[in-house]
Scaffold this active site. Structure first.
Site, PDB file in Angstrom:
ATOM      1  N   TRP B 318      18.033   6.963 -16.947  1.00 44.15           N
ATOM      2  CA  TRP B 318      18.965   6.281 -17.852  1.00 44.15           C
ATOM      3  C   TRP B 318      19.880   5.339 -17.065  1.00 44.15           C
ATOM      4  CZ3 TRP B 318      24.344   6.409 -18.030  1.00 44.15           C
ATOM      5  CH2 TRP B 318      24.921   5.801 -19.147  1.00 44.15           C
ATOM      6  N   HIS B 319      20.250   5.753 -15.845  1.00 50.30           N
ATOM      7  CA  HIS B 319      21.150   4.918 -15.055  1.00 50.30           C
ATOM      8  C   HIS B 319      20.485   3.620 -14.588  1.00 50.30           C
ATOM      9  CE1 HIS B 319      23.868   8.385 -14.872  1.00 50.30           C
ATOM     10  NE2 HIS B 319      24.805   7.509 -14.564  1.00 50.30           N
ATOM     11  N   GLY B 320      19.183   3.606 -14.506  1.00 52.61           N
ATOM     12  CA  GLY B 320      18.522   2.368 -14.104  1.00 52.61           C
ATOM     13  C   GLY B 320      17.018   2.522 -14.108  1.00 52.61           C
TER      14      GLY B 320
END
Lengths: 67, 390
Positions: B318-320
């Site tokens: 989700w962060h990248g």
């Protein structure tokens, strides 16, 4: 309203003061709904505005914007 | 920019907060929805993906229409979750997965050369999913369409959270705080602290963190590497907590309270403690909508460890959209698994020496993990090889 007279400084009290000065808590002492004196808020805001004025302009994007 | 730009304060925040307080209650939701739409279009056009990005406002309109069909145990809720995941998948992960399937061939016909990320998609998708799931489970009230639009288009939290819950936001929206002087004193203090943190700490640390690139990592003296990494650990904390301060302070000017995101995370003495105090609204979201549906802590140690690992890898992704973020998630998942196993072997509270050791271990492990977060996988591996092996 003035904050209550402190007895001895403690890490808990310091933490609470930092949180209150950061705007994380509404009151320095919830039970008495007391906060710091107005002149301290005035000084604190002035200091923050000076820091902002001195350091702005080199800003980058917030890291989480591109998420 | 956004929160650290004059336009945010003059065009949106101050008129928005003053207008909200002056308008009759029936119009307040629509006021937030209209301002949120203008905010999304303005910053999409000026700062991110242009008019194509602005057209993604249709995602909110589609979601608000779909949300009217949600009811407890209704299949429409599942359609809503799927729609939110598909839009996130297309905009954020399309090229990542196509790259994995085609060995990163950028000339492959499936590669989307003009890929762009709609403003705040990672965050508003989580709010869409939360509402659909909670309506399905009967945990959230339906609300009017105006109230739901105000929830998803509330601009102080739209771009990067904190991730709100409809059942917490709605009562506040219907009856915002009337202590105007207190709200503005607290809100302005919070915003000023956030801006000072961003400019005076996070941005100044960029002088160190800019060196976290393949060339500098390969050639720098070994002793400087931990300094750069520590600087990144401080920078990301100052940067994101500053962002959250401004978001929470901005909401407060409206008389609305949104969740806190940070609570002294670097003072925690365990990795689970760290995650309860770092990006709190995300941690709670992942617990409720990933970890618990995967089985949570109910099915024994092995299953719990598996759920933890998967949850943290989802968090990483989700962060990248990159393998380094998956490894970062797996790193934290692995640490949480280790802590669970340790707690099952050595139950009970630890004493002062144990807590001091716990703090050193947690602080070191978290900061080491940032290597995967701030550099691509080959660079982070090079960094760690140089750090530990010279």
């Amino acid at each position: 309203m003035k904050p209550p007279k402190s007895t001895t400084p403690s890490p808990g009290r310091l933490k609470r003061l930092i949180e209150h000065a950061n705007g994380c808590t509404d009151w320095w002492n919830d039970a008495r709904r007391s906060t710091l004196p107005g002149w301290i808020w005035g000084l604190w805001w002035t200091l923050l505005l000076m820091i902002i004025a001195l350091t702005c302009g080199q800003s980058s994007k917030f890291i989480y914007i591109d998420f | 920019m956004i929160f650290n730009s004059i336009s945010y304060f003059l065009l949106f925040l101050i008129p928005g907060a003053v207008g909200f307080r002056l308008l009759p209650p029936a119009l307040r939701s629509w006021w937030i929805a209209v301002l949120g739409s203008l905010f999304f279009v303005y910053y999409s056009v000026t700062e991110l993906a242009g008019w194509l990005g602005a057209a993604c406002l249709l995602l909110f309109l589609w979601e608000s229409i779909l949300s009217r069909l949600y009811s407890p145990a209704s299949r429409w809720c599942l359609v809503g979750v799927a729609a939110a995941l598909v839009s996130l998948g297309v905009f954020k992960y399309w090229n990542f997965f196509v790259g994995l399937a085609t060995s990163a061939d950028k000339n492959h016909p499936w590669h989307w050369a003009g890929q762009f990320l709609p403003l705040g998609i990672s965050f508003f998708t989580f709010e869409f999913i939360h509402y659909a799931v909670d309506r399905w489970k009967g945990r959230a009230e339906r609300g009017t369409i105006g109230e739901y639009l105000a929830f998803i288009l509330f601009f102080p939290t739209m771009v990067a959270g904190p991730i709100k819950r409809f059942q917490d936001f709605l009562p506040n929206l219907r009856e915002p705080s009337k202590e105007c002087a207190l709200d503005w004193r607290v809100g302005i203090t919070r915003i000023l602290c956030g801006l000072a943190k961003k400019f005076a700490i996070a941005d100044l640390l960029t002088a160190f963190t800019d060196h976290l690139n393949p060339t500098d990592v390969a050639t720098a003296p070994r002793w400087v590497l931990p300094v750069w990494l520590l600087a990144y650990g401080m920078k990301i904390y100052a940067d994101f907590s500053a962002y959250s301060d401004i978001a929470i302070g901005s909401a407060r000017l409206f008389g609305l309270k949104v969740p806190e995101n940070f609570d002294w995370p670097y003072l925690q003495t365990s990795i689970s403690g760290f995650w309860r105090h770092w990006h709190i609204s995300l941690g709670k979201w992942l617990t409720d909508y990933v970890f618990i549906p995967l089985g949570g802590s109910r099915n024994g140690l092995a299953a719990t460890c598996g759920s933890l690992l998967v949850t943290m890898m989802v968090s990483g992704l989700w962060h990248g959209a990159g393998l380094n973020f998956v490894v970062w998630g797996a790193w934290h998942g692995g640490l949480l698994v280790l802590q669970r196993c340790w707690a099952s072997l050595v139950p009970g509270e630890s004493g002062p020496i144990g807590r001091a050791f716990g703090w050193i271990a947690t602080f070191s492990a978290v900061n080491l993990g940032w290597a995967f977060f701030c550099m691509d996988l080959p660079t982070s591996m090079l960094f760690l090889r140089r750090l530990f092996l010279g």
